[in-house]
Scaffold this active site. Structure first.
Site, PDB file in Angstrom:
ATOM      1  N   SER A  18       0.828  -1.197   0.000  1.00 11.49           N
ATOM      2  CA  SER A  18       0.000   0.000   0.000  1.00 11.49           C
ATOM      3  C   SER A  18       0.870   1.257   0.000  1.00 11.49           C
ATOM      4  O   SER A  18       0.392   2.336  -0.308  1.00 11.49           O
ATOM      5  CB  SER A  18      -0.894   0.003   1.235  1.00 11.49           C
ATOM      6  OG  SER A  18      -0.099  -0.115   2.401  1.00 11.49           O
ATOM      7  N   TYR A  66      -4.280   1.228   3.413  1.00 12.55           N
ATOM      8  CA  TYR A  66      -5.271   0.220   3.014  1.00 12.55           C
ATOM      9  C   TYR A  66      -5.943  -0.390   4.250  1.00 12.55           C
ATOM     10  O   TYR A  66      -7.048  -0.923   4.160  1.00 12.55           O
ATOM     11  CB  TYR A  66      -4.586  -0.925   2.262  1.00 12.55           C
ATOM     12  CG  TYR A  66      -4.190  -0.653   0.826  1.00 12.55           C
ATOM     13  CD1 TYR A  66      -4.213   0.630   0.269  1.00 12.55           C
ATOM     14  CD2 TYR A  66      -3.780  -1.715   0.015  1.00 12.55           C
ATOM     15  CE1 TYR A  66      -3.834   0.843  -1.047  1.00 12.55           C
ATOM     16  CE2 TYR A  66      -3.414  -1.517  -1.307  1.00 12.55           C
ATOM     17  CZ  TYR A  66      -3.432  -0.241  -1.837  1.00 12.55           C
ATOM     18  OH  TYR A  66      -3.060  -0.053  -3.143  1.00 12.55           O
ATOM     19  N   GLY A  67      -5.241  -0.345   5.375  1.00 13.53           N
ATOM     20  CA  GLY A  67      -5.685  -1.065   6.580  1.00 13.53           C
ATOM     21  C   GLY A  67      -7.036  -0.642   7.110  1.00 13.53           C
ATOM     22  O   GLY A  67      -7.717  -1.409   7.780  1.00 13.53           O
ATOM     23  N   CYS A  69       2.094  -6.469   1.385  1.00 11.90           N
ATOM     24  CA  CYS A  69       1.113  -5.864   2.286  1.00 11.90           C
ATOM     25  C   CYS A  69       0.258  -6.941   2.956  1.00 11.90           C
ATOM     26  O   CYS A  69      -0.351  -7.776   2.271  1.00 11.90           O
ATOM     27  CB  CYS A  69       0.221  -4.929   1.478  1.00 11.90           C
ATOM     28  SG  CYS A  69      -1.006  -4.074   2.461  1.00 11.90           S
ATOM     29  N   ASN A  70       0.210  -6.915   4.276  1.00 12.41           N
ATOM     30  CA  ASN A  70      -0.599  -7.900   5.005  1.00 12.41           C
ATOM     31  C   ASN A  70      -2.077  -7.743   4.686  1.00 12.41           C
ATOM     32  O   ASN A  70      -2.798  -8.727   4.540  1.00 12.41           O
ATOM     33  CB  ASN A  70      -0.393  -7.721   6.511  1.00 12.41           C
ATOM     34  CG  ASN A  70       0.965  -8.197   6.972  1.00 12.41           C
ATOM     35  OD1 ASN A  70       1.097  -9.277   7.522  1.00 12.41           O
ATOM     36  ND2 ASN A  70       1.988  -7.414   6.725  1.00 12.41           N
ATOM     37  N   THR A  71      -2.538  -6.487   4.585  1.00 18.39           N
ATOM     38  CA  THR A  71      -3.963  -6.247   4.340  1.00 18.39           C
ATOM     39  C   THR A  71      -4.371  -6.816   2.975  1.00 18.39           C
ATOM     40  O   THR A  71      -5.396  -7.485   2.850  1.00 18.39           O
ATOM     41  CB  THR A  71      -4.266  -4.737   4.424  1.00 18.39           C
ATOM     42  OG1 THR A  71      -3.716  -4.223   5.641  1.00 18.39           O
ATOM     43  CG2 THR A  71      -5.744  -4.460   4.391  1.00 18.39           C
ATOM     44  N   GLU A  81       5.540   5.738  10.611  1.00 17.25           N
ATOM     45  CA  GLU A  81       5.770   6.666   9.487  1.00 17.25           C
ATOM     46  C   GLU A  81       6.342   7.992   9.992  1.00 17.25           C
ATOM     47  O   GLU A  81       7.075   8.667   9.294  1.00 17.25           O
ATOM     48  CB  GLU A  81       4.470   6.887   8.712  1.00 17.25           C
ATOM     49  CG  GLU A  81       3.930   5.586   8.165  1.00 17.25           C
ATOM     50  CD  GLU A  81       3.692   5.572   6.668  1.00 17.25           C
ATOM     51  OE1 GLU A  81       3.540   6.642   6.089  1.00 17.25           O
ATOM     52  OE2 GLU A  81       3.660   4.471   6.095  1.00 17.25           O
ATOM     53  N   CYS A  84       1.892  -6.809  10.078  1.00 12.65           N
ATOM     54  CA  CYS A  84       1.786  -5.552   9.341  1.00 12.65           C
ATOM     55  C   CYS A  84       3.200  -5.159   8.926  1.00 12.65           C
ATOM     56  O   CYS A  84       4.146  -5.337   9.710  1.00 12.65           O
ATOM     57  CB  CYS A  84       1.173  -4.481  10.243  1.00 12.65           C
ATOM     58  SG  CYS A  84       1.217  -2.826   9.517  1.00 12.65           S
ATOM     59  N   THR A  85       3.313  -4.641   7.727  1.00 14.94           N
ATOM     60  CA  THR A  85       4.635  -4.304   7.182  1.00 14.94           C
ATOM     61  C   THR A  85       5.444  -3.371   8.079  1.00 14.94           C
ATOM     62  O   THR A  85       6.672  -3.412   8.058  1.00 14.94           O
ATOM     63  CB  THR A  85       4.453  -3.589   5.831  1.00 14.94           C
ATOM     64  OG1 THR A  85       3.431  -2.585   5.984  1.00 14.94           O
ATOM     65  CG2 THR A  85       4.070  -4.548   4.743  1.00 14.94           C
ATOM     66  N   HIS A  86       4.741  -2.527   8.847  1.00 17.12           N
ATOM     67  CA  HIS A  86       5.456  -1.506   9.629  1.00 17.12           C
ATOM     68  C   HIS A  86       6.011  -2.016  10.955  1.00 17.12           C
ATOM     69  O   HIS A  86       6.915  -1.415  11.515  1.00 17.12           O
ATOM     70  CB  HIS A  86       4.513  -0.338   9.933  1.00 17.12           C
ATOM     71  CG  HIS A  86       4.163   0.491   8.740  1.00 17.12           C
ATOM     72  ND1 HIS A  86       3.605  -0.045   7.607  1.00 17.12           N
ATOM     73  CD2 HIS A  86       4.310   1.816   8.510  1.00 17.12           C
ATOM     74  CE1 HIS A  86       3.402   0.923   6.727  1.00 17.12           C
ATOM     75  NE2 HIS A  86       3.823   2.060   7.247  1.00 17.12           N
TER      76      HIS A  86
HETATM   77  N1  DGL Z   1       0.995  -2.265   4.436  1.00 15.65           N
HETATM   78  C1  DGL Z   1      -0.104  -2.346   5.363  1.00 15.65           C
HETATM   79  C2  DGL Z   1      -0.159  -3.760   5.949  1.00 15.65           C
HETATM   80  O1  DGL Z   1       0.819  -4.461   6.040  1.00 15.65           O
HETATM   81  C3  DGL Z   1       0.001  -1.304   6.464  1.00 15.65           C
HETATM   82  C4  DGL Z   1      -0.262   0.116   6.005  1.00 15.65           C
HETATM   83  C5  DGL Z   1      -1.665   0.352   5.489  1.00 15.65           C
HETATM   84  O2  DGL Z   1      -2.628   0.373   6.277  1.00 15.65           O
HETATM   85  O3  DGL Z   1      -1.801   0.501   4.279  1.00 15.65           O
HETATM   86  O4  DGL Z   1      -1.210  -4.202   6.324  1.00 15.65           O
END
Ligand code: DGL
Length: 267
Positions: A12, A43-44, A74-76, A153, A185-187
């Site tokens: 995302s 995206y979350g 992206c996990n979402t 972020e 989650c990626t972060h």
């Molecule tokens: N990349 C999203 C994930 O891993 C986290 C950031 C988002 O909410 O887009 O779910």
């Protein structure tokens, strides 16, 4: 030569660079095309329907780049749109959920696993379903942690406010006596220090990005598409908003300089 073609990786936004970092460590000779949807992030918090539409746009873009494989960092997206990506292409597709679930199932001793992620990932139950498929006896306790993404972020990786919020989110999981925690989650891999402090080292942290890099290596072998070149790989970055912020924060995620980042419109 299909073996020289790049692996397409998308997210995302910027967070997927933690997956790229793990891939570059595990597969230092693979060429990569990365797309971060910085204009439409996050995206979350969006509905599965919208995330599925975005995933379709990005997959078409990566196909146009002639990739030999697609990694959904992206996990979402992995949670709600893996099938969308798979339907659009014949190349192998790897998401982060199954590798992360497998690593967690292998790590837990007490069969008590915690999962943290975005609201979309947790609402989908994708991790919990994947874990129960691996071992129906696993007890899974999930929690959405929507405030952690903006804190990362912002670069507040070791900030007192981040620690306080992480405590609030993680306390209920710790009272369930989990011994393994999926950073879904990626972060979150950037918050490993804070999370280790808050959980007092009582839970093994599972970085889905690292688990995914291992899975990518296996899939390349299975399909006989490992790049035989020993050259430094070509890693290209594309984003949907102007590149400046991505470049600045991205270096923290990737742990090295990014080089040229280009803006493209998808969808
Ligand atoms: N990349 C999203 C994930 O891993 C986290 C950031 C988002 O909410 O887009 O779910």
């Amino acid at each position: 030569m299909i073996k020289n073609k790049p692996i397409g990786v998308f997210d995302s936004g910027i967070g997927g660079l933690t997956v790229v970092r793990a891939m570059l460590k595990r597969l230092p000779h693979e060429n990569i095309v990365y797309f971060g949807d910085t204009a439409r992030v996050p995206y979350g918090s969006k509905s599965p329907q919208v995330v599925r539409e975005y995933a379709e746009d990005i997959t078409k873009f990566l196909i146009s780049k002639d990739v030999k494989m697609i990694v959904i960092a992206c996990n979402t997206v992995s949670a709600v749109a893996l099938d969308v990506v798979q339907k659009l292409t014949r190349v192998p597709v790897v998401g982060v959920i199954i590798p992360g679930a497998e690593a967690a199932a292998a790590a837990t001793k007490k069969k008590r696993i915690g999962v943290i992620g975005t609201a979309g990932t947790i609402a989908s139950n994708a991790y919990s379903n994947a874990l129960k498929m691996i071992d129906p006896e696993l007890q899974v306790h999930s929690r959405a942690c929507p405030l952690l993404v903006p804190l990362v972020e912002e670069g507040w990786l070791n900030h007192a406010a981040t620690e306080m919020i992480a405590k609030e989110y993680l306390f209920p999981l710790m009272t369930e006596k989990i011994d393994t925690l999926v950073l879904g989650c990626t972060h979150y891999p950037l918050l490993k220090d804070v999370i280790t402090r808050v959980t007092r080292g009582m839970a093994t942290l599972i970085d889905s990005g690292e688990a995914t890099a291992g899975r990518v290596a296996d899939v390349l072998q299975e399909h006989d598409i490992v790049n035989p070149s020993r050259e430094h790989p070509n890693v290209q970055f594309f984003v949907s908003d102007t590149p400046s912020k991505f470049t600045e924060i991205g270096e923290r995620f990737l742990g090295r300089k990014l080089g040229v980042v280009k803006r493209v419109m998808v969808g």
